[in-house]
Design an enzyme around this catalytic site. Structure first.
Site, PDB file in Angstrom:
ATOM      1  N   SER A 171       0.841  -1.196   0.000  1.00 29.90           N
ATOM      2  CA  SER A 171       0.000   0.000   0.000  1.00 29.90           C
ATOM      3  C   SER A 171       0.871   1.239   0.000  1.00 29.90           C
ATOM      4  O   SER A 171       2.045   1.197   0.390  1.00 29.90           O
ATOM      5  CB  SER A 171      -0.887  -0.014   1.254  1.00 29.90           C
ATOM      6  OG  SER A 171      -1.484   1.246   1.494  1.00 29.90           O
ATOM      7  N   TYR A 184      -1.880  -0.353  10.434  1.00 29.66           N
ATOM      8  CA  TYR A 184      -1.904  -0.737   9.023  1.00 29.66           C
ATOM      9  C   TYR A 184      -0.620  -0.295   8.329  1.00 29.66           C
ATOM     10  O   TYR A 184       0.059  -1.090   7.664  1.00 29.66           O
ATOM     11  CB  TYR A 184      -3.123  -0.096   8.366  1.00 29.66           C
ATOM     12  CG  TYR A 184      -3.232  -0.282   6.876  1.00 29.66           C
ATOM     13  CD1 TYR A 184      -3.779  -1.443   6.340  1.00 29.66           C
ATOM     14  CD2 TYR A 184      -2.826   0.726   5.999  1.00 29.66           C
ATOM     15  CE1 TYR A 184      -3.898  -1.608   4.966  1.00 29.66           C
ATOM     16  CE2 TYR A 184      -2.941   0.570   4.626  1.00 29.66           C
ATOM     17  CZ  TYR A 184      -3.482  -0.599   4.117  1.00 29.66           C
ATOM     18  OH  TYR A 184      -3.600  -0.759   2.757  1.00 29.66           O
TER      19      TYR A 184
END
Length: 339
Positions: A171, A184
């Site tokens: 990501s 995350y």
């Protein structure tokens, strides 16, 4: 501009054009063919995993989807089977090494060695870091770091003999740590480092490893996010950002981009313009990036609400999160088995 300079520019342009044309031909000739390849997608029962499965199925890949939820897996299998696709689904918690090893053994017995591994399984925690517990960090690191380690080590013995492809779905959060997504982002940073190291070491065996740094995309997945603190506000903001075309792109566009990168053996691919700009600026000046994000953080929901408790996205719906601003994400959720 004199004639000599004009000629130099012409030859420079012609050379650049010839190089690009030769590169395009070379990439086409050396592109990896997914037809008849055994492709394992973790977290393949819904969202982005399911979108990739659809695209790979259209190219004739032999698909294996794994996830923890058996109902979601069966829904995905039925959809693909309805399109004439043969696909195996295997319930598996990829954070448990014994389950991963058992799954890979089953695949090899039934379908043959895994040719392509796509580490896609995911989870996301939304909220202030001061409302996060160790549990959130453990869940994120287990899924984004240990799970890809388990799957990679399990397929390596056969891949070393035959070559293969590995795609790690990271990501932009693994390049730039974003406020209210710290567990995350931290775990995605670990995944990026793992992926880059694997590429360097496994190339000698004919194994190509690609890191995909995804920007926001419209998969419908916010419903499964875990929100803390002022969870309704956190969720509404997350869902809105996920829905705006300026900041996000469709799951189909993202899937096509990263599968093309995998096909051509690219080291890294970053999707969406905001993600590319953010990565570039952070690479030049991490301090500037963090100062800007610190300013952004002042406008995000603060502590309070349910505090360190947490709620699923679908438990945090409000008038704002169900408004016209999130229409595209709601449509994606229905389409991609996220309901």
């Amino acid at each position: 501009m004199n004639t000599k300079n004009k000629n130099n520019l012409w030859w420079l342009a012609a050379g650049a054009g010839a190089f690009m044309a030769a590169r395009a031909v070379y990439r086409k000739l050396t592109a990896y063919d997914f037809k008849y390849k055994v492709v394992l997608i973790t977290g393949g029962s819904r969202g982005h995993g399911l979108v990739m499965a659809r695209l790979l199925a259209s190219e004739g890949a032999k698909l294996v989807l794994c996830a923890r939820d058996e109902t979601e897996l069966e829904n995905a299998r039925m959809e693909l089977a309805g399109q004439g696709v043969s696909v195996e689904v295997i319930p598996c918690d990829v954070t448990v090494q014994e389950q991963v090893n058992s799954m890979i053994s089953q695949i090899e017995r039934v379908m043959g060695p895994v040719d392509v591994l796509i580490n896609n399984a995911g989870i996301i925690h939304v909220g202030p870091v001061t409302e996060m517990d160790v549990k959130e960090f453990e869940e994120a690191i287990n899924l984004y770091y240990w799970a890809p380690i388990y799957t990679t080590l399990a397929v390596l013995p056969s891949m070393k003999k035959r070559g293969g492809r590995i795609l790690n779905i990271a990501s932009i959060g693994g390049k730039v740590s974003v406020p209210h997504l710290v567990p995350y982002s931290a775990s995605k940073f670990a995944m990026v480092g793992l992926s880059e190291g694997l590429r360097a070491e496994l190339k000698q065996y004919g194994i190509s490893v690609t890191t995909a740094n995804l920007g926001l995309m419209r998969t419908g997945s916010p419903r499964h996010a875990l929100a803390k603190g002022q969870h309704e506000k956190e969720y509404a903001l997350f869902k809105i950002m996920d829905s705006i075309p300026l900041f996000s792109e469709s799951a189909e566009a993202t899937a096509k981009t990263i599968l093309d990168a995998l096909r051509h053996g690219d080291a890294e691919v970053t999707t969406t313009l905001p993600a590319k700009v953010g990565s570039l600026v952070h690479g030049i000046s991490p301090e500037l990036t963090t100062e800007v994000l610190a300013l952004v953080n002042k406008f995000l929901p603060g502590e309070g609400g349910i505090g360190t408790n947490r709620a699923k996205g679908y438990e945090s719906e409000s008038d704002l999160s169900m408004s016209g601003l999130t229409k595209t994400t709601q449509k994606a959720a229905f389409k991609n088995n996220e309901l």
